[in-house]
Scaffold this motif. Structure first.
Motif, PDB file in Angstrom:
ATOM      1  N   SER A 261       0.823  -1.206   0.000  1.00 25.92           N
ATOM      2  CA  SER A 261       0.000   0.000   0.000  1.00 25.92           C
ATOM      3  C   SER A 261       0.859   1.258   0.000  1.00 25.92           C
ATOM      4  O   SER A 261       0.435   2.304  -0.496  1.00 25.92           O
ATOM      5  N   TRP A 262       2.085   1.174   0.559  1.00 29.25           N
ATOM      6  CA  TRP A 262       2.983   2.323   0.509  1.00 29.25           C
ATOM      7  C   TRP A 262       3.355   2.621  -0.940  1.00 29.25           C
ATOM      8  O   TRP A 262       3.368   3.788  -1.363  1.00 29.25           O
ATOM      9  N   ALA A 265       0.336   3.975  -2.901  1.00 30.89           N
ATOM     10  CA  ALA A 265       0.059   5.375  -2.566  1.00 30.89           C
ATOM     11  C   ALA A 265       1.081   6.316  -3.189  1.00 30.89           C
ATOM     12  O   ALA A 265       0.775   7.477  -3.473  1.00 30.89           O
ATOM     13  N   PRO A 270      -4.771   4.473  -4.015  1.00 31.23           N
ATOM     14  CA  PRO A 270      -5.374   5.375  -3.021  1.00 31.23           C
ATOM     15  C   PRO A 270      -4.282   6.016  -2.166  1.00 31.23           C
ATOM     16  O   PRO A 270      -3.375   5.325  -1.692  1.00 31.23           O
ATOM     17  N   PRO A 271      -4.333   7.322  -1.976  1.00 29.27           N
ATOM     18  CA  PRO A 271      -3.281   7.981  -1.197  1.00 29.27           C
ATOM     19  C   PRO A 271      -3.317   7.643   0.287  1.00 29.27           C
ATOM     20  O   PRO A 271      -2.348   7.891   0.995  1.00 29.27           O
ATOM     21  N   GLN A 272      -4.405   7.070   0.771  1.00 27.41           N
ATOM     22  CA  GLN A 272      -4.508   6.700   2.173  1.00 27.41           C
ATOM     23  C   GLN A 272      -4.826   5.201   2.273  1.00 27.41           C
ATOM     24  O   GLN A 272      -5.416   4.626   1.378  1.00 27.41           O
ATOM     25  N   SER A 273      -4.388   4.595   3.379  1.00 30.19           N
ATOM     26  CA  SER A 273      -4.729   3.200   3.627  1.00 30.19           C
ATOM     27  C   SER A 273      -4.664   2.951   5.122  1.00 30.19           C
ATOM     28  O   SER A 273      -4.386   3.858   5.904  1.00 30.19           O
ATOM     29  N   LEU A 323       1.551   8.482   4.156  1.00 29.84           N
ATOM     30  CA  LEU A 323       1.321   7.947   2.822  1.00 29.84           C
ATOM     31  C   LEU A 323       0.783   9.039   1.914  1.00 29.84           C
ATOM     32  O   LEU A 323       0.201  10.022   2.369  1.00 29.84           O
ATOM     33  N   GLY A 324       0.964   8.838   0.622  1.00 26.50           N
ATOM     34  CA  GLY A 324       0.364   9.760  -0.331  1.00 26.50           C
ATOM     35  C   GLY A 324       1.374  10.324  -1.305  1.00 26.50           C
ATOM     36  O   GLY A 324       2.558   9.983  -1.290  1.00 26.50           O
ATOM     37  N   ARG A 325       0.868  11.204  -2.176  1.00 24.45           N
ATOM     38  CA  ARG A 325       1.681  11.847  -3.195  1.00 24.45           C
ATOM     39  C   ARG A 325       1.518  13.351  -3.080  1.00 24.45           C
ATOM     40  O   ARG A 325       0.425  13.847  -2.828  1.00 24.45           O
ATOM     41  N   PRO A 328      -1.337  14.438  -6.566  1.00 25.56           N
ATOM     42  CA  PRO A 328      -2.162  13.228  -6.684  1.00 25.56           C
ATOM     43  C   PRO A 328      -2.435  12.795  -8.110  1.00 25.56           C
ATOM     44  O   PRO A 328      -2.646  11.601  -8.366  1.00 25.56           O
TER      45      PRO A 328
END
Length: 356
Positions: A261-262, A265, A270-273, A323-325, A328
């Motif tokens: 998931s890292w 993301a 998905p940017p969140q988990s 997590l995320g970008r 996006p």
């Protein structure tokens, strides 16, 4: 072929633009967005083409609002190509006026620059500061007041730059080809640089223009002495870079594999988990032995003998991040082109600074 009601709303926009009916134009634009928000890509493309024919007929303020809607349609899948040139032109005009506004403001007052995105009354107030008899100039001889019409023009530019920027950052995230095109436009680069210090709200623009695409890296894993030729595209910051290096090298160097998931993301998931925060798998250093800041960007990694070199060390302390970008809509990628030979790896090891 557009739906009859959508086509009618596009016609209404043209009529409102010809009549200089700003309230009617904005109301129709909102209605059109509500009708097309969930449309299929073919409809979104057709509507955006029609909308882009309006830019030359609008005031800068209405053009900025239209650009925001165009950017939203691109986010929903429309082809960004028709939007590129009008958005760049409108953005450059607004940024040039913003830079002149900041210079004129400092010439006549010691007050802080106004916040971006001024409402109409605040725009008028800012224009009066530049043109009206509000106190003495800060530096006699340099504080000449502007004619009100020019002052208002600059204040409007200052207030709408953020809207143009929203559309531009959407377009810049779409593809490497678009980023390469826009980064080579001298007027855009110059206007973005001119306001960078005064407009922190536009921080995305210079960073997106500096994104590296098809950029080769030499990545040296110091604990094993192995070296790798890697190509990166569309990576927004070194948080992403650190995660994706651990992912792409997971079968080549000893590393605790990043949670899937890292990686998702950091790329296109998905940017969140529920996987919590990312834990750094490496310390990143440049060829001179300086730490590469996680919050920095790949473009800041210095060259060593014409190559960007990243040295991977075992983590010296536990570092985590969300997590995320950063961007996006931008889809980064990383590829392992080849594992360098032992001789090449030794050569690069001899060129980089020793371990701290």
């Amino acid at each position: 072929m557009l739906d009859r009601m959508i086509d009618q709303r596009c016609d209404d926009l043209y009529r409102a633009a010809e009549a200089q009916d700003a309230p009617g134009f904005l109301a129709t634009l909102q209605d059109l967005w509500e009708r097309t928000e969930d449309s299929d890509p073919a409809t979104a493309d057709a509507v955006l083409v029609r909308l882009c024919g309006l830019f030359d007929r609008l005031t800068p303020g209405l053009g900025a609002r239209l650009a925001v809607m165009g950017g939203a349609m691109v986010e929903n899948g429309a082809d960004p190509t028709p939007l590129i040139d009008p958005v760049v032109a409108g953005l450059c005009d607004a940024l040039e006026r913003s830079a002149e506004f900041a210079r004129a403001w400092r010439a006549v007052t010691d007050r802080r620059l106004p916040e971006p995105g001024l409402e109409n009354r605040a725009v008028l107030g800012a224009a009066r500061v530049l043109s009206g008899p509000l106190g003495l100039p800060r530096r006699l001889g340099l504080g000449r007041r502007l004619p009100f019409a020019r002052a208002l023009d600059l204040a409007v530019g200052w207030s709408i730059a953020e809207d143009w920027s929203l559309a531009a950052t959407t377009v810049l995230q779409q593809s490497a080809a678009i980023r390469a095109d826009l980064s080579r436009r001298p007027r855009l680069a110059a206007t973005v640089a001119a306001v960078e210090d005064d407009r922190p709200d536009l921080w995305c623009l210079p960073r997106l223009l500096a994104v590296l695409d098809d950029e080769p890296l030499i990545v040296l894993h110091r604990p094993t002495g192995r070296a790798h030729a890697i190509t990166i595209r569309g990576i927004g910051d070194n948080f992403q870079l650190c995660t994706l290096l651990a992912h792409i090298l997971r079968d080549h160097v000893p590393v605790t594999i990043p949670h899937p998931s890292w990686v998702a993301a950091a790329v296109d998931g998905p940017p969140q988990s529920q996987a919590g925060r990312i834990v750094a798998r490496f310390d990143l250093l440049d060829g001179a032995g300086e730490r590469i800041p996680d919050s920095g960007r790949p473009a800041d990694i210095p060259l060593l003998d014409g190559h960007r070199v990243v040295v991977l060390d075992s983590p010296s302390f536990r570092r985590t991040w969300n997590l995320g970008r950063t961007y996006p809509m931008m889809r980064p990628s990383i590829s392992l082109d080849r594992v360098l030979s032992e001789e090449e790896a030794r050569m690069w090891s001899s060129r980089v600074a020793p371990a701290p």
